[in-house]
Design a protein around this motif. Structure first.
Motif, PDB file in Angstrom:
ATOM      1  N   GLY A 141      76.175  12.584 -50.164  1.00 26.29           N
ATOM      2  CA  GLY A 141      76.258  11.914 -51.457  1.00 26.29           C
ATOM      3  C   GLY A 141      75.671  12.721 -52.596  1.00 26.29           C
ATOM      4  O   GLY A 141      76.210  12.726 -53.712  1.00 26.29           O
ATOM      5  N   GLN A 142      74.566  13.434 -52.341  1.00 26.69           N
ATOM      6  CA  GLN A 142      73.962  14.229 -53.410  1.00 26.69           C
ATOM      7  C   GLN A 142      74.835  15.414 -53.802  1.00 26.69           C
ATOM      8  O   GLN A 142      74.766  15.888 -54.939  1.00 26.69           O
ATOM      9  CB  GLN A 142      72.573  14.717 -52.986  1.00 26.69           C
ATOM     10  N   ALA A 143      75.659  15.893 -52.891  1.00 28.31           N
ATOM     11  CA  ALA A 143      76.597  16.957 -53.256  1.00 28.31           C
ATOM     12  C   ALA A 143      77.562  16.448 -54.322  1.00 28.31           C
ATOM     13  O   ALA A 143      77.858  17.149 -55.303  1.00 28.31           O
ATOM     14  CB  ALA A 143      77.355  17.443 -52.029  1.00 28.31           C
ATOM     15  N   HIS A 144      78.046  15.230 -54.146  1.00 33.78           N
ATOM     16  CA  HIS A 144      78.956  14.642 -55.133  1.00 33.78           C
ATOM     17  C   HIS A 144      78.277  14.514 -56.498  1.00 33.78           C
ATOM     18  O   HIS A 144      78.849  14.915 -57.521  1.00 33.78           O
ATOM     19  CB  HIS A 144      79.433  13.268 -54.660  1.00 33.78           C
ATOM     20  N   THR A 145      77.084  13.949 -56.537  1.00 34.02           N
ATOM     21  CA  THR A 145      76.435  13.721 -57.829  1.00 34.02           C
ATOM     22  C   THR A 145      76.046  15.032 -58.505  1.00 34.02           C
ATOM     23  O   THR A 145      76.142  15.158 -59.729  1.00 34.02           O
ATOM     24  CB  THR A 145      75.201  12.819 -57.682  1.00 34.02           C
ATOM     25  N   HIS A 146      75.656  16.029 -57.720  1.00 35.06           N
ATOM     26  CA  HIS A 146      75.315  17.325 -58.316  1.00 35.06           C
ATOM     27  C   HIS A 146      76.555  18.022 -58.867  1.00 35.06           C
ATOM     28  O   HIS A 146      76.478  18.715 -59.891  1.00 35.06           O
ATOM     29  CB  HIS A 146      74.597  18.210 -57.303  1.00 35.06           C
ATOM     30  N   LEU A 147      77.691  17.822 -58.221  1.00 31.10           N
ATOM     31  CA  LEU A 147      78.927  18.402 -58.740  1.00 31.10           C
ATOM     32  C   LEU A 147      79.367  17.720 -60.040  1.00 31.10           C
ATOM     33  O   LEU A 147      80.156  18.290 -60.800  1.00 31.10           O
ATOM     34  CB  LEU A 147      80.030  18.310 -57.687  1.00 31.10           C
ATOM     35  N   LYS A 148      78.869  16.547 -60.303  1.00 25.73           N
ATOM     36  CA  LYS A 148      79.153  15.875 -61.564  1.00 25.73           C
ATOM     37  C   LYS A 148      78.147  16.256 -62.651  1.00 25.73           C
ATOM     38  O   LYS A 148      78.493  16.338 -63.833  1.00 25.73           O
ATOM     39  CB  LYS A 148      79.142  14.354 -61.360  1.00 25.73           C
ATOM     40  N   ALA A 149      76.902  16.508 -62.253  1.00 28.47           N
ATOM     41  CA  ALA A 149      75.847  16.757 -63.241  1.00 28.47           C
ATOM     42  C   ALA A 149      75.730  18.218 -63.656  1.00 28.47           C
ATOM     43  O   ALA A 149      75.583  18.521 -64.847  1.00 28.47           O
ATOM     44  CB  ALA A 149      74.503  16.271 -62.688  1.00 28.47           C
ATOM     45  N   LEU A 150      75.782  19.150 -62.694  1.00 31.40           N
ATOM     46  CA  LEU A 150      75.505  20.561 -63.005  1.00 31.40           C
ATOM     47  C   LEU A 150      76.499  21.181 -63.984  1.00 31.40           C
ATOM     48  O   LEU A 150      76.094  21.950 -64.873  1.00 31.40           O
ATOM     49  CB  LEU A 150      75.447  21.374 -61.721  1.00 31.40           C
ATOM     50  N   PRO A 151      77.805  20.868 -63.894  1.00 27.31           N
ATOM     51  CA  PRO A 151      78.731  21.466 -64.872  1.00 27.31           C
ATOM     52  C   PRO A 151      78.508  21.001 -66.308  1.00 27.31           C
ATOM     53  O   PRO A 151      79.079  21.592 -67.229  1.00 27.31           O
ATOM     54  CB  PRO A 151      80.109  21.007 -64.353  1.00 27.31           C
ATOM     55  N   LEU A 152      77.663  20.002 -66.510  1.00 20.34           N
ATOM     56  CA  LEU A 152      77.372  19.543 -67.864  1.00 20.34           C
ATOM     57  C   LEU A 152      76.395  20.464 -68.586  1.00 20.34           C
ATOM     58  O   LEU A 152      76.272  20.397 -69.813  1.00 20.34           O
ATOM     59  CB  LEU A 152      76.806  18.118 -67.837  1.00 20.34           C
ATOM     60  N   ILE A 153      75.701  21.334 -67.817  1.00 22.12           N
ATOM     61  CA  ILE A 153      74.690  22.186 -68.462  1.00 22.12           C
ATOM     62  C   ILE A 153      75.017  23.684 -68.371  1.00 22.12           C
ATOM     63  O   ILE A 153      74.332  24.478 -69.001  1.00 22.12           O
ATOM     64  CB  ILE A 153      73.273  21.890 -67.921  1.00 22.12           C
ATOM     65  N   ARG A 154      76.009  24.053 -67.567  1.00 23.19           N
ATOM     66  CA  ARG A 154      76.467  25.444 -67.495  1.00 23.19           C
ATOM     67  C   ARG A 154      77.980  25.446 -67.275  1.00 23.19           C
ATOM     68  O   ARG A 154      78.522  24.590 -66.586  1.00 23.19           O
ATOM     69  CB  ARG A 154      75.797  26.215 -66.353  1.00 23.19           C
ATOM     70  N   ASP A 155      78.634  26.447 -67.829  1.00 25.70           N
ATOM     71  CA  ASP A 155      80.076  26.594 -67.669  1.00 25.70           C
ATOM     72  C   ASP A 155      80.330  27.478 -66.444  1.00 25.70           C
ATOM     73  O   ASP A 155      80.560  28.679 -66.561  1.00 25.70           O
ATOM     74  CB  ASP A 155      80.679  27.211 -68.926  1.00 25.70           C
ATOM     75  N   PHE A 156      80.271  26.870 -65.267  1.00 25.71           N
ATOM     76  CA  PHE A 156      80.449  27.637 -64.034  1.00 25.71           C
ATOM     77  C   PHE A 156      81.915  28.032 -63.846  1.00 25.71           C
ATOM     78  O   PHE A 156      82.808  27.196 -63.974  1.00 25.71           O
ATOM     79  CB  PHE A 156      79.970  26.825 -62.824  1.00 25.71           C
ATOM     80  N   LYS A 157      82.131  29.292 -63.531  1.00 30.19           N
ATOM     81  CA  LYS A 157      83.484  29.786 -63.269  1.00 30.19           C
ATOM     82  C   LYS A 157      83.867  29.664 -61.798  1.00 30.19           C
ATOM     83  O   LYS A 157      85.046  29.594 -61.467  1.00 30.19           O
ATOM     84  CB  LYS A 157      83.594  31.250 -63.702  1.00 30.19           C
ATOM     85  N   ARG A 158      82.852  29.663 -60.918  1.00 32.64           N
ATOM     86  CA  ARG A 158      83.090  29.481 -59.490  1.00 32.64           C
ATOM     87  C   ARG A 158      82.133  28.415 -58.964  1.00 32.64           C
ATOM     88  O   ARG A 158      80.939  28.410 -59.306  1.00 32.64           O
ATOM     89  CB  ARG A 158      82.851  30.770 -58.700  1.00 32.64           C
ATOM     90  N   VAL A 159      82.641  27.520 -58.117  1.00 27.63           N
ATOM     91  CA  VAL A 159      81.827  26.507 -57.463  1.00 27.63           C
ATOM     92  C   VAL A 159      82.099  26.612 -55.965  1.00 27.63           C
ATOM     93  O   VAL A 159      83.226  26.375 -55.512  1.00 27.63           O
ATOM     94  CB  VAL A 159      82.143  25.091 -57.970  1.00 27.63           C
ATOM     95  N   LEU A 160      81.094  27.008 -55.201  1.00 30.16           N
ATOM     96  CA  LEU A 160      81.201  27.201 -53.768  1.00 30.16           C
ATOM     97  C   LEU A 160      80.494  26.044 -53.048  1.00 30.16           C
ATOM     98  O   LEU A 160      79.435  25.586 -53.487  1.00 30.16           O
ATOM     99  CB  LEU A 160      80.562  28.528 -53.352  1.00 30.16           C
ATOM    100  N   ILE A 161      81.081  25.593 -51.946  1.00 29.44           N
ATOM    101  CA  ILE A 161      80.506  24.481 -51.180  1.00 29.44           C
ATOM    102  C   ILE A 161      80.413  24.894 -49.722  1.00 29.44           C
ATOM    103  O   ILE A 161      81.412  25.302 -49.112  1.00 29.44           O
ATOM    104  CB  ILE A 161      81.360  23.207 -51.307  1.00 29.44           C
ATOM    105  N   TRP A 162      79.197  24.766 -49.161  1.00 31.35           N
ATOM    106  CA  TRP A 162      79.001  25.065 -47.744  1.00 31.35           C
ATOM    107  C   TRP A 162      78.432  23.843 -47.053  1.00 31.35           C
ATOM    108  O   TRP A 162      77.559  23.147 -47.586  1.00 31.35           O
ATOM    109  CB  TRP A 162      78.043  26.234 -47.557  1.00 31.35           C
ATOM    110  N   GLY A 163      78.908  23.571 -45.848  1.00 31.25           N
ATOM    111  CA  GLY A 163      78.357  22.520 -45.014  1.00 31.25           C
ATOM    112  C   GLY A 163      78.435  22.923 -43.565  1.00 31.25           C
ATOM    113  O   GLY A 163      79.172  23.851 -43.190  1.00 31.25           O
ATOM    114  N   ARG A 164      77.665  22.231 -42.727  1.00 33.87           N
ATOM    115  CA  ARG A 164      77.740  22.519 -41.294  1.00 33.87           C
ATOM    116  C   ARG A 164      79.166  22.324 -40.782  1.00 33.87           C
ATOM    117  O   ARG A 164      79.609  23.023 -39.878  1.00 33.87           O
ATOM    118  CB  ARG A 164      76.783  21.606 -40.532  1.00 33.87           C
ATOM    119  N   SER A 165      79.857  21.353 -41.376  1.00 34.87           N
ATOM    120  CA  SER A 165      81.265  21.133 -41.055  1.00 34.87           C
ATOM    121  C   SER A 165      82.116  21.735 -42.165  1.00 34.87           C
ATOM    122  O   SER A 165      82.068  21.270 -43.311  1.00 34.87           O
ATOM    123  CB  SER A 165      81.563  19.639 -40.919  1.00 34.87           C
TER     124      SER A 165
END
Length: 317
Positions: A141-165
């Motif tokens: 769940g925190q991955a979802h909320t961080h993906l909503k919040a972090l782009p509001l403060i930086r213009d990220f050109k790449r967003v990478l996601i890693w998980g055990r699965s």
């Protein structure tokens, strides 16, 4: 005499009325006030109810003549998925004039949003201005909320996601096509490419190692909120400029810091500041583009109360 009814914000009402820009603003103000000493809170108290079952209370006051209250929350492991934990509870808000309880809000939803908002505040203050690559470590769940919040403060050109699965990471990436998010299988390589890393796991052992990071990386340690579980190794903690949300709380419950300290790699002075000190301009945050910066998030009552107070005041308006 007519008694005012409590205002109730269930999870849906919290999601609909607590926007990320607003929460980022109120959390920033709350952390500045906490470090300035104009808010008050006690260290959280936790009662173990057996393996994977904890009850916690977090009381605080936003000011001498401002809202006050507490968060009461259970943290239970999912019996079918022991690595997953739910945070269920209530934020109870009191008004300062007569001491009346005025609002109750769903604590799980507030926790999800305000935690990501606090990470965004810290990232804005500590990450390099030209940060372009964000790495999310975890798929809950925190991955979802961080993906909503972090782009509001930086213009990220790449967003990478890693998980055990990898499948879960890929499913999460497809939920954010506007960010061009992509799942990655090679965590060391992704960590070396990232400018900002958020660890959002329930791992009991390090998933991120200091030797993988490039110079100038900013790391948000979010997943572990008490002694025991560590998301990164002690080498990373020792190498970084370490800034906590609260010094007192970090000395009490920041697992990665405590492990590195007990190993003799650092001491209490390794906590160079609270994030509120940086925001207030009393201590510098990042000192160079080459520096690794670390923000340790433990979560605080004043964040929950500030979010709940914003909800209540907005509903009154």
């Amino acid at each position: 005499m007519k008694r005012e009814q409590l205002t109730i914000f269930d999870s849906e009402a919290v999601r609909e009325n607590l926007s990320y820009p607003d929460c980022i603003r109120v959390v920033r103000d709350a952390m500045m006030a906490l470090s300035a000493g104009t808010t008050r809170q006690l260290l959280r108290t936790m009662i173990s109810l057996g393996s994977g079952r904890t009850f916690a209370q977090m009381p605080g006051a936003l000011g001498e003549r401002d809202m006050f209250g507490t968060k009461a929350i259970s943290v239970f492991a999912d019996p079918h998925s022991p690595g997953l934990r739910r945070h269920r509870g209530l934020v109870v808000l009191f008004e300062p004039d007569q001491g009346r309880p005025v609002a109750i809000a769903d604590a799980e939803e507030i926790t999800h949003i305000r935690t990501a908002a606090a990470t965004a505040v810290a990232t804005d203050a500590l990450a390099r201005p030209d940060a372009k690559t964000l790495l999310i470590v975890g798929t809950g769940g925190q991955a979802h909320t961080h993906l909503k919040a972090l782009p509001l403060i930086r213009d990220f050109k790449r967003v990478l996601i890693w998980g055990r699965s990898f499948d879960k990471a890929q499913a999460l990436a497809t939920d954010y096509p506007h960010l061009a998010a992509e799942a990655v299988a090679d965590l060391p390589l992704a960590a070396a490419q990232a400018d900002v890393i958020c660890t959002l796991t329930t791992s009991a052992t390090p998933v991120l190692l200091g030797e993988w990071l490039s110079r100038g990386t900013h790391v948000n340690l979010v997943g572990s909120s008490g002694p025991g579980r560590v998301e990164v190794d002690s080498a990373l903690v020792a190498a970084g400029r370490y800034i906590a949300d609260s010094r007192a709380s970090a000395l009490d419950a920041a697992a990665e810091f405590l492990v590195a300290r007990d190993a003799g790699l650092i001491d209490g002075d390794h906590i160079v500041a609270e994030i509120g000190d940086v925001l207030n301009g009393t201590v510098p945050g990042r000192c160079s583009d080459e520096e690794i910066t670390i923000y340790k998030s433990l979560g605080h009552a004043v964040q929950d109360l500030a979010a709940a107070a914003h909800l209540y005041r907005s509903s009154r308006r």
